[in-house]
Scaffold this active site. Structure first.
Site, PDB file in Angstrom:
ATOM      1  N   LYS A   1       0.828  -1.218   0.000  1.00  0.00           N
ATOM      2  CA  LYS A   1       0.000   0.000   0.000  1.00  0.00           C
ATOM      3  C   LYS A   1       0.862   1.268   0.000  1.00  0.00           C
ATOM      4  O   LYS A   1       0.638   2.180  -0.794  1.00  0.00           O
ATOM      5  CB  LYS A   1      -0.930   0.024   1.229  1.00  0.00           C
TER       6      LYS A   1
ATOM      7  N   ARG B   1      -9.819   0.876   8.472  1.00  0.00           N
ATOM      8  CA  ARG B   1      -9.450  -0.491   8.807  1.00  0.00           C
ATOM      9  C   ARG B   1     -10.581  -1.225   9.499  1.00  0.00           C
ATOM     10  O   ARG B   1     -10.423  -2.406   9.837  1.00  0.00           O
ATOM     11  CB  ARG B   1      -8.249  -0.482   9.742  1.00  0.00           C
TER      12      ARG B   1
ATOM     13  N   ARG C   1      11.562  -5.857   5.550  1.00  0.00           N
ATOM     14  CA  ARG C   1      11.362  -4.416   5.335  1.00  0.00           C
ATOM     15  C   ARG C   1      12.257  -3.618   6.293  1.00  0.00           C
ATOM     16  O   ARG C   1      12.360  -3.930   7.473  1.00  0.00           O
ATOM     17  CB  ARG C   1       9.895  -4.052   5.562  1.00  0.00           C
TER      18      ARG C   1
ATOM     19  N   ARG D   1      11.184  -1.442  11.726  1.00  0.00           N
ATOM     20  CA  ARG D   1      10.075  -1.022  12.586  1.00  0.00           C
ATOM     21  C   ARG D   1       9.901  -2.020  13.723  1.00  0.00           C
ATOM     22  O   ARG D   1      10.012  -3.224  13.503  1.00  0.00           O
ATOM     23  CB  ARG D   1       8.777  -0.966  11.770  1.00  0.00           C
TER      24      ARG D   1
ATOM     25  N   ARG E   1      -0.776  -8.819  13.364  1.00  0.00           N
ATOM     26  CA  ARG E   1      -1.364  -7.801  12.484  1.00  0.00           C
ATOM     27  C   ARG E   1      -2.185  -8.453  11.379  1.00  0.00           C
ATOM     28  O   ARG E   1      -3.233  -7.941  10.988  1.00  0.00           O
ATOM     29  CB  ARG E   1      -0.263  -6.918  11.902  1.00  0.00           C
TER      30      ARG E   1
HETATM   31  P1  ADP Z   1       1.006  -1.766   7.670  1.00  0.00           P
HETATM   32  O1  ADP Z   1       0.469  -1.058   6.483  1.00  0.00           O
HETATM   33  O2  ADP Z   1       2.389  -2.262   7.479  1.00  0.00           O
HETATM   34  O3  ADP Z   1       0.084  -2.766   8.249  1.00  0.00           O
HETATM   35  P2  ADP Z   1       0.620   0.708   9.103  1.00  0.00           P
HETATM   36  O4  ADP Z   1       1.837   1.536   9.033  1.00  0.00           O
HETATM   37  O5  ADP Z   1      -0.517   1.034   8.217  1.00  0.00           O
HETATM   38  O6  ADP Z   1       1.096  -0.786   8.898  1.00  0.00           O
HETATM   39  O7  ADP Z   1       0.057   0.667  10.585  1.00  0.00           O
HETATM   40  C1  ADP Z   1       0.890   0.406  11.694  1.00  0.00           C
HETATM   41  C2  ADP Z   1       0.042   0.314  12.954  1.00  0.00           C
HETATM   42  O8  ADP Z   1      -0.616   1.567  13.198  1.00  0.00           O
HETATM   43  C3  ADP Z   1      -1.092  -0.702  12.903  1.00  0.00           C
HETATM   44  O9  ADP Z   1      -0.656  -2.012  13.230  1.00  0.00           O
HETATM   45  C4  ADP Z   1      -2.058  -0.128  13.950  1.00  0.00           C
HETATM   46  O10 ADP Z   1      -1.612  -0.395  15.274  1.00  0.00           O
HETATM   47  C5  ADP Z   1      -1.931   1.368  13.721  1.00  0.00           C
HETATM   48  N1  ADP Z   1      -2.911   1.890  12.735  1.00  0.00           N
HETATM   49  C6  ADP Z   1      -2.630   2.491  11.542  1.00  0.00           C
HETATM   50  N2  ADP Z   1      -3.750   2.850  10.896  1.00  0.00           N
HETATM   51  C7  ADP Z   1      -4.787   2.462  11.697  1.00  0.00           C
HETATM   52  C8  ADP Z   1      -6.209   2.546  11.589  1.00  0.00           C
HETATM   53  N3  ADP Z   1      -6.818   3.093  10.515  1.00  0.00           N
HETATM   54  N4  ADP Z   1      -6.945   2.036  12.619  1.00  0.00           N
HETATM   55  C9  ADP Z   1      -6.379   1.478  13.696  1.00  0.00           C
HETATM   56  N5  ADP Z   1      -5.042   1.377  13.868  1.00  0.00           N
HETATM   57  C10 ADP Z   1      -4.240   1.858  12.872  1.00  0.00           C
HETATM   58  P1  ADP Z   2       2.261  -1.789   3.237  1.00  0.00           P
HETATM   59  O1  ADP Z   2       2.243  -0.281   3.195  1.00  0.00           O
HETATM   60  O2  ADP Z   2       1.055  -2.399   2.590  1.00  0.00           O
HETATM   61  O3  ADP Z   2       2.519  -2.313   4.611  1.00  0.00           O
HETATM   62  P2  ADP Z   2       4.810  -1.590   1.809  1.00  0.00           P
HETATM   63  O4  ADP Z   2       4.499  -0.762   0.619  1.00  0.00           O
HETATM   64  O5  ADP Z   2       5.560  -0.953   2.920  1.00  0.00           O
HETATM   65  O6  ADP Z   2       3.466  -2.299   2.353  1.00  0.00           O
HETATM   66  O7  ADP Z   2       5.599  -2.892   1.310  1.00  0.00           O
HETATM   67  C1  ADP Z   2       6.087  -3.860   2.227  1.00  0.00           C
HETATM   68  C2  ADP Z   2       7.477  -4.330   1.797  1.00  0.00           C
HETATM   69  O8  ADP Z   2       7.374  -5.101   0.597  1.00  0.00           O
HETATM   70  C3  ADP Z   2       8.419  -3.170   1.490  1.00  0.00           C
HETATM   71  O9  ADP Z   2       9.712  -3.470   1.957  1.00  0.00           O
HETATM   72  C4  ADP Z   2       8.367  -3.051  -0.040  1.00  0.00           C
HETATM   73  O10 ADP Z   2       9.593  -2.601  -0.584  1.00  0.00           O
HETATM   74  C5  ADP Z   2       8.070  -4.475  -0.490  1.00  0.00           C
HETATM   75  N1  ADP Z   2       7.186  -4.491  -1.675  1.00  0.00           N
HETATM   76  C6  ADP Z   2       6.143  -3.670  -1.955  1.00  0.00           C
HETATM   77  N2  ADP Z   2       5.554  -4.005  -3.132  1.00  0.00           N
HETATM   78  C7  ADP Z   2       6.227  -5.087  -3.609  1.00  0.00           C
HETATM   79  C8  ADP Z   2       6.098  -5.908  -4.795  1.00  0.00           C
HETATM   80  N3  ADP Z   2       5.127  -5.711  -5.722  1.00  0.00           N
HETATM   81  N4  ADP Z   2       6.975  -6.924  -4.927  1.00  0.00           N
HETATM   82  C9  ADP Z   2       7.939  -7.150  -3.995  1.00  0.00           C
HETATM   83  N5  ADP Z   2       8.111  -6.400  -2.873  1.00  0.00           N
HETATM   84  C10 ADP Z   2       7.266  -5.389  -2.668  1.00  0.00           C
END
Ligand code: ADP
Ligand code: ADP
Ligand code: ZN
Length: 217
Positions: free
Chosen positions: A13, A88, A127, A160, A171
């Site tokens: 994302k 979410r 990551r 992270r 998660r």
């Molecule tokens: P990822 O996309 O890798 O799952 P995020 O960076 O979006 O992680 O979110 C990290 C953490 O922040 C989540 O595990 C949660 O604890 C919190 N968080 C982020 N966005 C939301 C949301 N819309 N509602 C509830 N918790 C959230």
């Molecule tokens: P999210 O925001 O959904 O948690 P990220 O965009 O941070 O996900 O991506 C998670 C990890 O996977 C990052 O380290 C990113 O570089 C890698 N990644 C993202 N898209 C791809 C893809 N299409 N193929 C392989 N690795 C990817």
């Protein structure tokens, strides 16, 4: 246009939101980034959410809705925005609907990036991220520099604290229990598009562009 990116942690994302932001000149709103900045600043909100995030749980809907309400009132959001990590839960989705009703709810597109669990665990445990500018690295695809200094800003490249395998599993469970229902929710409203997140970053982005440039809901 309002774009929601849905998908499990690690689906891509954030990566895609940044590409969309560059191409279409609308801001990326990452609730995870907003919360991490609060934790880093040790604000009251940061202190409140730190351990919840570290445990891989969701922050309460009330807090999240307040954050989004405030953020989308900023002038840079006038022409639209990309939501990465929000909504979410169903209550968050309902609150968002009210917030955007007066403006561009007619131009809402929800894109689900789907990736199987094994790939998620692999991506997230590899990551790494710059703690200053947020640039994304991945030990498998584009490793951080050997001295762990960000190539963009020189900041520390770190893992992270919630990107360990154990927390990722929690998660993922939160995603299945609370967030996956949004796929149905938006499908019923005719707003949902799906892309295969196992493809290359470029190909996922091309699929997203096709969706965004198509007319209709
Ligand atoms: P990822 O996309 O890798 O799952 P995020 O960076 O979006 O992680 O979110 C990290 C953490 O922040 C989540 O595990 C949660 O604890 C919190 N968080 C982020 N966005 C939301 C949301 N819309 N509602 C509830 N918790 C959230
Ligand atoms: P999210 O925001 O959904 O948690 P990220 O965009 O941070 O996900 O991506 C998670 C990890 O996977 C990052 O380290 C990113 O570089 C890698 N990644 C993202 N898209 C791809 C893809 N299409 N193929 C392989 N690795 C990817
Ligand atoms: Zn950096």
């Amino acid at each position: 246009m309002v774009i929601i990116l849905l998908g499990a942690p690690g689906a891509g994302k954030g990566t895609q939101a940044k590409r969309i932001m560059q191409e279409y000149r609308i801001p990326q709103i990452s609730t995870g980034d907003i919360l991490r900045a609060e934790v880093e600043a040790q604000s009251d909100l940061g202190k409140l959410v730190k351990s919840i995030m570290e445990q891989g749980q969701l922050v309460s809907d009330d807090i999240m809705i307040q954050i989004i309400e405030k953020r989308i009132q900023q002038p840079d959001c006038r022409k639209g925005f990309i939501l990465d990590g929000f909504p979410r839960t169903i209550p968050q989705a309902q609150a968002l609907e009210e917030l955007i009703q007066k403006r561009d709810s007619g131009r809402l597109k929800v894109i689900e990036i789907s990736v199987p669990d094994e790939e998620i665990i692999k991506r997230i445990s590899n990551r790494r991220v710059c703690r200053v500018c947020g640039k994304d690295y991945n030990r498998l695809f584009h490793p951080p520099p050997p001295d762990n200094r960000c190539e963009v800003c020189g900041g520390d490249v770190i893992q992270r604290s919630d990107d360990t395998e154990e927390t990722v599993r929690k998660r993922l469970a939160e995603y299945r229990n609370k967030t996956a229902a949004l796929v149905d929710y938006y499908e019923k409203k005719n707003r949902l598009y799906r892309v295969n997140g196992l493809q290359s970053i470029d190909q996922v982005f091309r699929d997203i562009q096709t969706i965004l440039e198509r007319n209709g809901p």
